[in-house]
Design a protein around this motif. Structure first.
Motif, short mmCIF file in Angstrom:
data_model
loop_
_atom_site.label_atom_id
_atom_site.label_comp_id
_atom_site.label_asym_id
_atom_site.label_seq_id
_atom_site.Cartn_x
_atom_site.Cartn_y
_atom_site.Cartn_z
N GLY A 85 0.58 -1.19 -0.02
CA GLY A 85 -0.04 0.07 -0.09
C GLY A 85 0.63 1.14 0.01
O GLY A 85 0.27 2.33 -0.09
N ASN A 86 2.24 1.32 -0.11
CA ASN A 86 3.05 2.34 0.14
C ASN A 86 2.86 3.12 -1.16
O ASN A 86 2.89 2.53 -2.28
N ASP A 87 3.04 4.31 -1.22
CA ASP A 87 2.84 5.44 -2.33
C ASP A 87 1.99 4.86 -3.29
O ASP A 87 2.37 5.04 -4.68
N ARG A 88 0.86 4.42 -3.09
CA ARG A 88 -0.14 4.00 -3.95
C ARG A 88 -1.02 5.31 -4.11
O ARG A 88 -1.36 6.06 -3.33
N THR A 89 -1.41 5.34 -5.45
CA THR A 89 -2.30 6.68 -5.68
C THR A 89 -3.74 5.93 -6.20
O THR A 89 -3.71 4.72 -6.52
N LYS A 90 -4.60 6.82 -6.33
CA LYS A 90 -5.88 6.21 -6.84
C LYS A 90 -6.42 6.74 -8.04
O LYS A 90 -6.09 7.75 -8.20
N LEU A 91 -7.08 6.11 -8.94
CA LEU A 91 -7.68 6.72 -10.00
C LEU A 91 -8.91 7.49 -9.54
O LEU A 91 -8.99 8.77 -10.01
N LYS A 92 -9.52 7.18 -8.55
CA LYS A 92 -10.94 8.04 -8.41
C LYS A 92 -10.34 8.20 -6.81
O LYS A 92 -10.68 7.71 -5.79
N GLU A 93 -9.95 9.72 -6.48
CA GLU A 93 -9.47 9.99 -5.11
C GLU A 93 -10.88 10.42 -4.52
O GLU A 93 -11.92 10.91 -5.16
N LEU A 94 -11.17 10.06 -3.28
CA LEU A 94 -12.33 10.37 -2.65
C LEU A 94 -12.40 11.66 -2.18
O LEU A 94 -11.35 12.18 -1.56
#
Lengths: 275, 269
Positions: B230-239
């Motif tokens: 889970g480290n330095d993961r980004t998200k396509l859809k940020e909440l």
């Protein structure tokens, strides 16, 4: 320019004494489309996993764009550069929505969210699955799932894509879709493609065919050079494309057609000339 | 037959409810569940029914589709209703041998039935209107504060989303294995319970073997796609918590308040 280089590569699985690959050499040119042929157990799939550091060599080295796969610090960079697509599309899709699945790799790489969106849309358009982006993968056909899996790799923007029997579980329509996608990636997007396959028709589409046997390279050349060695291939239990088989038999029977023809159009042309 | 199970599946639509922040939806679902157990009379359930229909309308998820989710729970519901019907003490209305029906029993079993129905209907809105991956990223985000005390927020979220992704795949596989075993003469729906349970063994074993094989392949595919935790993961859809989320929160809490206020009408019944 070479993009993948395997030098003196030796490999075996931990719990077995038999070497899968021994003193193996192979270089892949940037932008090329190579087909890897060979029986089950000839070491093709292990080779694919050695290319992106999923497996590590026992002896020798593998370089991807000059990076040694044994260097753990470079592992992410190597995997980003050299994407792997597997046989069973069901077992490589992570998310329940297609665009989320395609986004998986860029998310892992920490790409900013706006750019992920761009990459996902590009990748889906590139494999012709953009209209399906909000669907769930289990409603898709095998060929469509496999194209989504390819999009998931394309979204990493790799320079090489290695496909390990991507069409083995697909119906003829699915095969065609996937093969066309691979060709498009290679020709229009300049991605180096390595296709592991049992299907000779697919291999005939590549620029280069490498035939592996018991962890070594048996034959290496253009499809024409390889499939003209009809006897040799048959002896090792491999096949030639159906068209080549037909042209070979016609040639053997004394008709003035070439013995190794790879495309139906070419054969039709030659037969018409004879008639 | 196994395809009928709809719990935990997403119903794609472009409604407002779909676009709400998943964190809000999770929290509201919890409030909803708790509220169900505080309802003391039928007025409450009446309002709750109204709320459910309104939600179904707002979420553009047809009621028919929602009710289908109840089907697998039919047996559980019947047992619960019967147990409550016969086992509750009180004013006896009807008696036959050891069986007796009391007035309280009828009320209790109707209550239990309604609770289960609304529990399923309400909570399935969460999974129908939220993609599993958004749902898990919502969970992840809600659990994040606890990761300091050792709660593996990302890992839990990842496992959940993978489990959800593979539910339909494994259901399909079960169907296939069942068909294959039937073709080999397995009698899956004959004999007593013990026999039937035994007949499940040749279905479960291949299913488990295949699930392990899938897990193995999936792990390799995930690593190939640069997964490294889970480290330095980004998200396509940020909440993003937006204004519409606040409006939804106010409306929903208001509705729940009305439902709980119905308890005061209890005397009327």
């Amino acid at each position: 320019m070479e993009i993948i280089k395997a030098e003196n590569l030796t490999f075996r699985y931990e719990d077995s004494a038999k070497k899968v690959l021994e003193q193996f050499h192979l270089t892949i040119e940037k932008g090329s489309f190579t087909a890897l042929l060979g029986h089950n157990g000839s070491g093709k799939s292990s080779l694919a996993k050695l290319f992106n550091g999923i497996l590590l060599p026992e002896g020798g080295s593998v370089y991807v764009s000059g990076m040694d796969t044994k260097n753990e610090e470079l592992l992410l960079e190597i995997r980003k550069n050299c994407g792997l697509v597997f046989q069973n599309p069901d077992n490589q899709l992570v998310a329940s929505i297609i665009e989320d699945d395609v986004a998986f790799a860029p998310e892992n790489l920490g790409v900013p969210s706006g750019e992920i969106r761009e990459r996902v849309d590009d990748a889906l358009k590139c494999v012709g699955m953009y209209e399906y982006r909000l669907r769930s993968p289990h409603h898709l056909s095998g060929g469509q799932k496999q194209r989504v899996a390819i999009a998931g790799i394309v979204a990493m923007r790799p320079s090489v894509i290695v496909l390990d029997e991507p069409t083995a579980m697909l119906d003829p329509k699915g095969r065609k879709e996937v093969v066309e996608t691979i060709l498009r990636l290679n020709r229009d997007y300049g991605i180096t493609a390595i296709l592991i396959t049992h299907n000779m028709e697919e291999a005939a589409l590549a620029d280069r065919v490498v035939v592996m046997e018991k962890g070594k390279i048996l034959l290496d050349g253009t499809p024409k050079e390889i499939f003209s060695q009809y006897e040799m291939l048959k002896q090792t239990g491999l096949d030639v494309p159906q068209i080549t088989e037909l042209s070979y038999k016609l040639h053997q029977a004394g008709f003035p057609v070439e013995s190794c023809i790879l495309s139906a159009d070419e054969l039709v042309e030659q037969i018409l000339r004879v008639l | 037959m196994l395809k009928d199970i709809t719990i935990g599946q997403y119903y794609p639509s472009e409604s407002v409810v779909h676009k709400l922040d998943p964190r809000l939806k999770i929290v509201l679902s919890f409030i909803y569940i708790v509220a169900i157990f505080f309802i003391k009379n039928f007025w409450g359930f009446l309002v709750l029914g109204g709320l459910t229909i309104a939600l179904s309308y707002a979420a553009k998820v047809p009621m028919k589709f929602l009710l289908k989710g109840l089907k697998p729970l039919l047996i559980l519901m019947t047992i619960t209703a019967l147990l409550n019907l016969f086992m509750t003490d009180g004013e006896i209305l009807w008696k036959w041998g050891v069986l007796r029906v009391t007035k309280e029993g009828i009320v209790m079993s109707a209550f239990m039935l309604l609770r289960i129905v609304f529990l399923v209907l309400g909570t399935s809105f969460l999974t129908y209107t939220t993609t599993p991956i958004t749902l898990t990223s919502g969970m992840e985000s809600l659990l994040k504060p606890f990761s300091k005390i050792g709660v593996p927020a990302h890992e839990i979220a990842m496992m959940m989303s993978i489990a959800l992704r593979f539910i339909p795949t494994l259901i399909e596989e079960t169907d296939k294995i069942m068909a294959a075993q039937k073709a080999r003469g397995a009698a899956l729906s004959e004999g007593n319970i013990l026999k039937r349970a035994k007949a499940l063994v040749p279905i479960l074993i291949p299913l488990f073997v295949s699930a392990f094989r899938r897990a193995d392949e999936l792990a390799v595919a995930m690593e190939s796609r640069c997964y490294h935790g889970g480290n330095d993961r980004t998200k396509l859809k940020e909440l993003k918590y937006q204004k519409k989320d606040t409006i939804a929160l106010i409306l929903f809490v208001g509705a729940i308040a009305v439902i709980l206020l119905c308890n005061l009408l209890g005397a009327a019944l």
